[in-house]
Design a protein around this motif. Structure first.
Motif, PDB file in Angstrom:
ATOM      1  N   MET A  59      80.854  62.352  14.980  1.00 47.78           N
ATOM      2  CA  MET A  59      81.536  62.793  16.021  1.00 47.78           C
ATOM      3  C   MET A  59      83.057  62.380  15.564  1.00 47.78           C
ATOM      4  SD  MET A  59      80.218  62.777  19.952  1.00 47.78           S
ATOM      5  CE  MET A  59      78.457  63.313  20.016  1.00 47.78           C
ATOM      6  N   TYR A  60      84.097  63.473  16.055  1.00 45.83           N
ATOM      7  CA  TYR A  60      85.617  63.353  15.705  1.00 45.83           C
ATOM      8  C   TYR A  60      86.165  63.138  17.174  1.00 45.83           C
ATOM      9  CZ  TYR A  60      83.775  65.264  11.271  1.00 45.83           C
ATOM     10  OH  TYR A  60      82.987  65.388  10.127  1.00 45.83           O
ATOM     11  N   LEU A  61      87.092  62.584  17.250  1.00 46.83           N
ATOM     12  CA  LEU A  61      87.892  62.335  18.425  1.00 46.83           C
ATOM     13  C   LEU A  61      89.599  62.753  18.340  1.00 46.83           C
ATOM     14  CD1 LEU A  61      86.846  58.949  20.305  1.00 46.83           C
ATOM     15  CD2 LEU A  61      86.041  61.396  20.726  1.00 46.83           C
ATOM     16  N   LYS A  62      90.054  63.364  19.213  1.00 45.54           N
ATOM     17  CA  LYS A  62      91.483  63.305  19.222  1.00 45.54           C
ATOM     18  C   LYS A  62      91.940  62.843  20.461  1.00 45.54           C
ATOM     19  CE  LYS A  62      94.299  66.320  16.633  1.00 45.54           C
ATOM     20  NZ  LYS A  62      93.845  65.973  15.359  1.00 45.54           N
ATOM     21  N   VAL A  63      92.956  61.613  20.581  1.00 47.94           N
ATOM     22  CA  VAL A  63      92.946  61.008  21.754  1.00 47.94           C
ATOM     23  C   VAL A  63      94.472  60.960  22.095  1.00 47.94           C
ATOM     24  CG1 VAL A  63      92.947  58.597  22.797  1.00 47.94           C
ATOM     25  CG2 VAL A  63      91.165  59.358  21.316  1.00 47.94           C
ATOM     26  N   ASP A  64      95.080  61.359  23.302  1.00 46.19           N
ATOM     27  CA  ASP A  64      96.548  61.313  23.649  1.00 46.19           C
ATOM     28  C   ASP A  64      96.634  59.687  23.736  1.00 46.19           C
ATOM     29  OD1 ASP A  64      98.596  61.135  25.245  1.00 46.19           O
ATOM     30  OD2 ASP A  64      98.079  62.500  26.638  1.00 46.19           O
ATOM     31  N   LYS A 112      88.449  63.442  29.478  1.00 45.44           N
ATOM     32  CA  LYS A 112      88.063  62.192  30.141  1.00 45.44           C
ATOM     33  C   LYS A 112      89.094  60.897  29.613  1.00 45.44           C
ATOM     34  CE  LYS A 112      84.137  62.662  32.936  1.00 45.44           C
ATOM     35  NZ  LYS A 112      83.174  63.783  32.406  1.00 45.44           N
ATOM     36  N   SER A 113      89.393  59.879  30.390  1.00 42.80           N
ATOM     37  CA  SER A 113      89.875  58.871  29.789  1.00 42.80           C
ATOM     38  C   SER A 113      88.986  58.153  28.960  1.00 42.80           C
ATOM     39  CB  SER A 113      90.471  57.872  30.891  1.00 42.80           C
ATOM     40  OG  SER A 113      89.527  57.268  31.534  1.00 42.80           O
ATOM     41  N   LEU A 114      89.524  57.246  27.991  1.00 44.59           N
ATOM     42  CA  LEU A 114      88.310  56.327  27.193  1.00 44.59           C
ATOM     43  C   LEU A 114      87.463  55.524  28.154  1.00 44.59           C
ATOM     44  CD1 LEU A 114      90.632  55.277  24.276  1.00 44.59           C
ATOM     45  CD2 LEU A 114      88.789  57.201  24.354  1.00 44.59           C
ATOM     46  N   GLU A 115      88.079  55.077  29.241  1.00 40.23           N
ATOM     47  CA  GLU A 115      87.439  54.238  30.191  1.00 40.23           C
ATOM     48  C   GLU A 115      86.280  55.042  30.681  1.00 40.23           C
ATOM     49  OE1 GLU A 115      87.274  50.999  30.398  1.00 40.23           O
ATOM     50  OE2 GLU A 115      88.866  51.141  28.767  1.00 40.23           O
ATOM     51  N   THR A 140      80.187  54.920  19.707  1.00 38.10           N
ATOM     52  CA  THR A 140      80.825  54.340  18.365  1.00 38.10           C
ATOM     53  C   THR A 140      82.240  54.882  17.996  1.00 38.10           C
ATOM     54  OG1 THR A 140      78.832  54.038  17.729  1.00 38.10           O
ATOM     55  CG2 THR A 140      80.390  53.666  16.314  1.00 38.10           C
ATOM     56  N   ALA A 141      82.554  56.219  18.316  1.00 36.86           N
ATOM     57  CA  ALA A 141      83.810  56.631  18.021  1.00 36.86           C
ATOM     58  C   ALA A 141      84.846  56.303  18.812  1.00 36.86           C
ATOM     59  CB  ALA A 141      83.552  58.325  18.138  1.00 36.86           C
ATOM     60  N   ILE A 142      84.613  55.854  20.065  1.00 36.72           N
ATOM     61  CA  ILE A 142      85.477  55.554  21.157  1.00 36.72           C
ATOM     62  C   ILE A 142      85.844  54.182  20.674  1.00 36.72           C
ATOM     63  CG2 ILE A 142      86.067  54.863  23.522  1.00 36.72           C
ATOM     64  CD1 ILE A 142      84.194  57.164  24.308  1.00 36.72           C
ATOM     65  N   GLU A 176      99.306  57.979  24.721  1.00 37.48           N
ATOM     66  CA  GLU A 176      99.927  57.466  25.862  1.00 37.48           C
ATOM     67  C   GLU A 176      98.921  57.359  27.041  1.00 37.48           C
ATOM     68  OE1 GLU A 176     103.562  57.590  26.637  1.00 37.48           O
ATOM     69  OE2 GLU A 176     103.230  57.500  24.425  1.00 37.48           O
ATOM     70  N   ASN A 177      98.180  58.397  27.286  1.00 34.41           N
ATOM     71  CA  ASN A 177      97.341  58.229  28.546  1.00 34.41           C
ATOM     72  C   ASN A 177      95.985  57.682  28.315  1.00 34.41           C
ATOM     73  OD1 ASN A 177      99.486  59.320  30.363  1.00 34.41           O
ATOM     74  ND2 ASN A 177      98.772  61.503  29.425  1.00 34.41           N
ATOM     75  N   LEU A 178      95.633  57.848  26.824  1.00 27.67           N
ATOM     76  CA  LEU A 178      94.289  57.402  26.355  1.00 27.67           C
ATOM     77  C   LEU A 178      93.456  58.462  26.975  1.00 27.67           C
ATOM     78  CD1 LEU A 178      94.291  53.689  26.534  1.00 27.67           C
ATOM     79  CD2 LEU A 178      94.821  55.076  24.606  1.00 27.67           C
ATOM     80  N   ILE A 179      93.593  59.559  26.914  1.00 29.06           N
ATOM     81  CA  ILE A 179      92.701  60.775  27.189  1.00 29.06           C
ATOM     82  C   ILE A 179      92.240  61.239  26.109  1.00 29.06           C
ATOM     83  CG2 ILE A 179      92.729  62.651  28.315  1.00 29.06           C
ATOM     84  CD1 ILE A 179      94.230  61.585  30.511  1.00 29.06           C
ATOM     85  N   ILE A 180      90.749  61.632  25.928  1.00 26.95           N
ATOM     86  CA  ILE A 180      90.124  62.667  24.976  1.00 26.95           C
ATOM     87  C   ILE A 180      90.727  63.995  24.915  1.00 26.95           C
ATOM     88  CG2 ILE A 180      88.007  63.251  23.863  1.00 26.95           C
ATOM     89  CD1 ILE A 180      86.735  60.577  25.097  1.00 26.95           C
ATOM     90  N   GLU A 181      91.597  64.108  24.155  1.00 25.95           N
ATOM     91  CA  GLU A 181      92.291  65.605  24.133  1.00 25.95           C
ATOM     92  C   GLU A 181      91.002  66.586  23.502  1.00 25.95           C
ATOM     93  OE1 GLU A 181      96.896  65.259  23.704  1.00 25.95           O
ATOM     94  OE2 GLU A 181      95.737  65.206  21.967  1.00 25.95           O
ATOM     95  N   ASP A 182      90.547  66.013  22.309  1.00 21.04           N
ATOM     96  CA  ASP A 182      89.508  67.057  21.828  1.00 21.04           C
ATOM     97  C   ASP A 182      88.317  66.187  20.990  1.00 21.04           C
ATOM     98  OD1 ASP A 182      88.232  69.336  21.108  1.00 21.04           O
ATOM     99  OD2 ASP A 182      89.852  69.669  19.546  1.00 21.04           O
ATOM    100  N   VAL A 183      87.276  66.824  21.050  1.00 26.07           N
ATOM    101  CA  VAL A 183      86.158  66.146  20.501  1.00 26.07           C
ATOM    102  C   VAL A 183      85.166  67.028  20.002  1.00 26.07           C
ATOM    103  CG1 VAL A 183      84.968  66.056  22.822  1.00 26.07           C
ATOM    104  CG2 VAL A 183      84.108  64.726  21.065  1.00 26.07           C
ATOM    105  N   SER A 184      84.597  66.833  18.602  1.00 28.15           N
ATOM    106  CA  SER A 184      83.579  67.749  18.027  1.00 28.15           C
ATOM    107  C   SER A 184      82.556  66.911  17.303  1.00 28.15           C
ATOM    108  CB  SER A 184      84.431  68.701  17.049  1.00 28.15           C
ATOM    109  OG  SER A 184      84.810  68.018  16.094  1.00 28.15           O
TER     110      SER A 184
END
Lengths: 397, 210
Positions: free
Chosen positions: B40-45, B78-81, B115-117, B47-55
């Protein structure tokens, strides 16, 4: 036939329309059982004798050497438990191979529980179990050898005649049972020439009805009784067995044996064509088991690299195509094909294996359609696969 | 039990498939040998710790691919939390269920997301690398599904004892699975696969009732 493309004929096969016709009278007016000295019993006795003769002729056995059973598995049970029971006083050692049909392997496990010792012969990388290995495994207390004539996963034809020679050369009698479920109707099977003591066959793998099989027991063989109950007539396992099923079985055999060479040739041509198309159309395809004459005419088993077999079969099913896979994910026990692993294939090859078992109802057009769909599916699943992406990246570098 | 319409939909037309260019975090779980592997791949904002993109990429069966698809859909935006609370049970529910024998396939995708988070948090100083302990082992055992019923072995009370010897790196597990249990070997094998990835684990002993 409906519009489904069915290529899983080693599990069960479509019943031939002629077979159903042959069965019908015995569901209706001629429902009697053989035996009694009245006209009803006499008529069905004559019919039964006729059906048994068809099976016997096909195998080059005497009719008295054939017993109808309620399937191939029951035939294996009667033979294997019967032989082990009758001869356990002579020794406690049994031989089979790691790639045998589950019917034989579950018996091996049962025999071990009962205090027998079992030696499991290993196959080579094509699935062959050599007669030399059998020779090396024989001990003074060996009483039984069991073998699967045509492997149910990769179609490898075992050297049954050579086994018989090895067993005959031993210094004591070793009983020899053969499961011929996948062999019957797919090659010339002459019990006299091959020399086994007992052999099991099944009707529904050759377009006969489900729920009927037969056991060949060489004249003079001693088997302990495993199934007890009323014996209505000789040549049938105890209990009531369907005369209609016997009629269907005989008809199915008649159809194949009318021109056995022709039906073998037809299946061989279809299989060769399928393999040729798979290998030329799809990347990263590898044949499992032998090529050509060492393989039964109806079986093609290949591994598609980087992708998993359950996903492939589900996608093929969407196109109304039925094939089998050796992937763990498709099995209730969650284990990959033990046959492929025993042949030295790795886990990815086992998980990505596809088994096509053809019948006379398959056509070249069906094969073309299936390979075209499989090609699309392999491309889709490989796009999603991290294993394939890793390989591609490596190649680009 | 067959696959639900929803499972087939996500399997045939999965969302968020493909490798991501310059991801902020990645994770790979499973292995080709076990028959399934998910990356899995994550792109995270930031500032806000929000998952912008995931694949994701998946080498696996239909339920594996379907779960990866739906769980990435659930995590996106969603936010990481919030995303940390997504479990395999949630994914399975969103798929209208899976056959019990296939439940374990959904765990891998859920696991990979978590695990990615975690990898993101560690790389960005949001948390420490957790110490390996008995709790880590129990956490892993909660991901192991008993195929017949589709529940994890901790919930099913199949684990009688868990021990970890720090000095030797030896893990000791007592399992309440009888010798005739057809899934006993599967469960033991999965336990090994889950624990072997920790460098702290040097040896795994699994005991069964005699």
């Amino acid at each position: 036939m409906n519009d489904r493309i069915y290529m899983d004929n080693c599990v069960t096969s479509a019943m031939a329309p002629e077979v159903l016709e042959a069965m019908k009278p015995y569901f209706g007016e001629e429902f009697w059982y053989p035996g009694s000295f009245v006209s009803t019993g006499e008529a069905s006795s004559a019919a039964f004798e006729g059906f048994r003769e068809v099976i016997a002729d096909a195998l080059n056995a005497a009719p008295q050497e054939i017993t109808f059973t309620s399937g191939g598995t029951i035939a294996n049970n009667i033979a294997l438990k019967g032989l082990a029971l009758a001869h356990s006083g002579e020794g406690r050692h049994i031989i089979c191979s790691t790639v045998d049909y589950p019917d034989l392997l579950t018996h091996a496990a049962y025999f071990e529980k009962m205090g027998f010792e079992v030696t499991y012969l290993e196959p080579d990388e094509l699935g062959f179990v050599s007669a030399q290995k059998l020779k090396d495994a024989i001990r003074d207390d060996t009483i039984l050898f069991m073998s699967t004539m045509v492997n149910h996963v990769v179609g490898t034809i075992q050297p049954i005649g050579e086994y018989s020679q090895v067993l005959a050369a031993a210094n004591h009698k070793i009983w020899f049972h053969v499961d011929a479920g996948q062999a019957f109707g797919k090659l010339h099977l002459d019990v006299k020439a091959l020399g086994m003591d007992t052999l099991s066959v099944s009707a529904h793998k050759i377009h006969g009805p489900q729920g009927i099989g037969a056991l060949y027991v060489k004249k003079g063989s001693r088997l302990g009784a495993y199934i007890h109950g009323i014996k209505r007539f000789e040549g049938v396992q105890p209990g009531g067995l369907s005369l209609a099923a016997m009629a269907g079985f005989a008809k199915a055999v008649e159809i194949v044996y009318k021109d056995l060479d022709g039906s073998i040739k037809q299946l061989r041509e279809l299989s060769d064509y399928l393999l040729e198309q798979l290998e030329s159309q799809i990347e990263y395809v590898e044949l499992n088991g032998p090529r050509g004459e060492g393989r039964a005419c109806h079986n093609i088993n290949v591994s598609l690299d980087f992708i998993e077999g359950e996903a492939i079969t589900i996608m093929l099913d969407m196109h109304k195509i039925t094939v089998a896979t050796g992937s763990a994910c498709a099995s209730q026990g969650l284990k990959p094909s033990y046959v492929l692993l025993a042949m030295g294939k790795n886990q990815v090859q086992a998980h990505g294996s596809m088994k096509f078992t053809l019948s006379r109802y398959n056509t070249k057009e069906q094969i073309d359609f299936t390979v075209a769909k499989l090609k699309e599916i392999a491309a889709i699943l490989r796009e999603r696969s991290p294993l394939y992406n890793a390989i591609k990246k490596k190649q680009e570098k | 039990m067959q696959y639900s319409e929803k499972v087939l939909q996500h399997f045939m037309h999965p969302q968020n498939v493909g490798e991501m260019e310059n991801p902020d975090a990645t994770a790979t779980e499973g292995s080709p040998a076990c028959g399934d592997q998910v990356t899995m791949y994550l792109k995270v904002d930031k500032e806000n710790l929000i998952i912008e993109d995931v694949s994701f990429l998946s080498y696996g069966c239909a339920s594996n691919i379907a779960t990866a698809s739906i769980i990435t859909e659930m995590a996106k935006g969603k936010s990481l939390e919030e995303a940390k609370k997504i479990t395999w049970r949630d994914a399975m529910e969103a798929l209208d269920g899976l056959p019990p024998v296939k439940a374990h396939c959904s765990v891998l995708a859920a696991d990979t997301l978590q695990t990615a988070i975690s990898n993101y948090e560690i790389a960005h100083g949001l948390k420490e690398v957790p110490d390996f302990s008995k709790e880590t082992i129990i956490g892993e055992l909660k991901k192991i599904i008993y195929p017949q019923v589709g529940e994890d072995i901790i919930t099913l009370k199949m684990v009688k004892y868990v021990g970890f010897e720090e000095k030797t790196g030896e893990v000791l597990i007592d399992l309440n699975l009888m010798s005739f249990d057809q899934y006993r070997d599967n469960v033991a094998e999965e336990i090994r696969e889950h624990l072997q990835k920790y460098p702290e684990v040097k040896d795994i002993k699994i005991n069964f009732p005699s």
